[in-house]
Design a protein around this motif. Sequence first.
Motif, PDB file in Angstrom:
ATOM      1  N   THR A  88     -65.844  17.984  85.593  1.00  0.00           N
ATOM      2  CA  THR A  88     -66.265  18.381  83.933  1.00  0.00           C
ATOM      3  C   THR A  88     -67.564  18.384  83.820  1.00  0.00           C
ATOM      4  O   THR A  88     -68.599  17.473  84.684  1.00  0.00           O
ATOM      5  CB  THR A  88     -65.610  17.371  83.190  1.00  0.00           C
ATOM      6  N   SER A  89     -68.094  19.030  82.939  1.00  0.00           N
ATOM      7  CA  SER A  89     -69.661  19.284  82.746  1.00  0.00           C
ATOM      8  C   SER A  89     -70.192  17.854  82.378  1.00  0.00           C
ATOM      9  O   SER A  89     -71.229  17.581  82.723  1.00  0.00           O
ATOM     10  CB  SER A  89     -69.834  20.325  81.552  1.00  0.00           C
ATOM     11  N   ALA A  90     -69.461  17.023  81.491  1.00  0.00           N
ATOM     12  CA  ALA A  90     -70.019  15.753  81.360  1.00  0.00           C
ATOM     13  C   ALA A  90     -70.163  14.999  82.714  1.00  0.00           C
ATOM     14  O   ALA A  90     -71.102  14.217  82.827  1.00  0.00           O
ATOM     15  CB  ALA A  90     -69.110  14.921  80.432  1.00  0.00           C
ATOM     16  N   ARG A  91     -69.290  14.843  83.630  1.00  0.00           N
ATOM     17  CA  ARG A  91     -69.217  14.206  84.702  1.00  0.00           C
ATOM     18  C   ARG A  91     -70.476  14.737  85.807  1.00  0.00           C
ATOM     19  O   ARG A  91     -71.179  13.980  86.232  1.00  0.00           O
ATOM     20  CB  ARG A  91     -68.197  14.346  85.540  1.00  0.00           C
ATOM     21  N   ILE A  92     -70.627  16.090  85.719  1.00  0.00           N
ATOM     22  CA  ILE A  92     -71.768  16.506  86.376  1.00  0.00           C
ATOM     23  C   ILE A  92     -73.106  16.204  85.870  1.00  0.00           C
ATOM     24  O   ILE A  92     -73.938  16.067  86.697  1.00  0.00           O
ATOM     25  CB  ILE A  92     -71.573  18.179  86.307  1.00  0.00           C
ATOM     26  N   ARG A  93     -73.180  16.507  84.459  1.00  0.00           N
ATOM     27  CA  ARG A  93     -74.480  15.671  83.676  1.00  0.00           C
ATOM     28  C   ARG A  93     -74.661  14.335  84.244  1.00  0.00           C
ATOM     29  O   ARG A  93     -75.787  13.724  84.578  1.00  0.00           O
ATOM     30  CB  ARG A  93     -74.174  16.084  82.283  1.00  0.00           C
ATOM     31  N   LEU A  94     -73.629  13.507  84.063  1.00  0.00           N
ATOM     32  CA  LEU A  94     -73.838  11.934  84.456  1.00  0.00           C
ATOM     33  C   LEU A  94     -74.207  11.743  85.788  1.00  0.00           C
ATOM     34  O   LEU A  94     -75.185  11.080  86.315  1.00  0.00           O
ATOM     35  CB  LEU A  94     -72.615  11.261  84.212  1.00  0.00           C
ATOM     36  N   PHE A  95     -73.725  12.537  86.919  1.00  0.00           N
ATOM     37  CA  PHE A  95     -74.027  12.451  88.313  1.00  0.00           C
ATOM     38  C   PHE A  95     -75.461  12.827  88.289  1.00  0.00           C
ATOM     39  O   PHE A  95     -76.444  12.329  89.064  1.00  0.00           O
ATOM     40  CB  PHE A  95     -73.487  13.400  89.286  1.00  0.00           C
ATOM     41  N   LYS A  96     -75.927  13.959  87.777  1.00  0.00           N
ATOM     42  CA  LYS A  96     -77.383  14.403  87.836  1.00  0.00           C
ATOM     43  C   LYS A  96     -78.377  13.622  87.354  1.00  0.00           C
ATOM     44  O   LYS A  96     -79.414  13.142  87.978  1.00  0.00           O
ATOM     45  CB  LYS A  96     -77.556  15.814  87.327  1.00  0.00           C
ATOM     46  N   MET A  97     -78.219  13.020  86.122  1.00  0.00           N
ATOM     47  CA  MET A  97     -78.890  11.868  85.527  1.00  0.00           C
ATOM     48  C   MET A  97     -79.058  10.457  86.614  1.00  0.00           C
ATOM     49  O   MET A  97     -80.116  10.171  86.989  1.00  0.00           O
ATOM     50  CB  MET A  97     -78.264  11.346  84.415  1.00  0.00           C
ATOM     51  N   ALA A  98     -77.829  10.205  87.093  1.00  0.00           N
ATOM     52  CA  ALA A  98     -77.828   8.998  87.854  1.00  0.00           C
ATOM     53  C   ALA A  98     -78.483   9.411  89.370  1.00  0.00           C
ATOM     54  O   ALA A  98     -79.486   8.483  89.748  1.00  0.00           O
ATOM     55  CB  ALA A  98     -76.477   8.700  88.284  1.00  0.00           C
ATOM     56  N   ALA A  99     -78.443  10.654  89.680  1.00  0.00           N
ATOM     57  CA  ALA A  99     -79.171  10.929  91.035  1.00  0.00           C
ATOM     58  C   ALA A  99     -80.532  10.926  90.760  1.00  0.00           C
ATOM     59  O   ALA A  99     -81.409  10.211  91.740  1.00  0.00           O
ATOM     60  CB  ALA A  99     -78.892  12.345  91.606  1.00  0.00           C
TER      61      ALA A  99
END
Length: 113
Positions: A88-99
């Motif tokens: 999902t776009s929310a999960r992608i955003r979360l992964f990018k912030m975490a990375a």
Amino acid sequence: MDETETSIKYYFNSTGPRGVIPLVLEFRWYRDNLWEVGYGVLKDDGTASYMAITNNSDSKRILEFVLAKIRDFSEKYPDAKILLLGSTSARIRLFKMAAVTYLADYGNKIIAC
């Protein structure tokens, strides 16, 4: 944990107001030294639903678990590159912030999409 030549799976739980929900984190070999990483709700047949959302108020704990396993994987396989898959776009955003925040020292070894 289940491990084969092309897959490593970690089983864990989401625990919160909606109860205990079984989850799976999977590292799947893609090609060369590239591995895909995704997590989802563990279904009764043993497969993962990567589109399911738990809404169990424990996303920070889940993210910490995922990041810890990515670190472990990177130490065990230092030449591997990791492709973080978000359904999902929310999960992608979360992964990018975490990375950016927690995995910055891994340089270009991790790609979130």
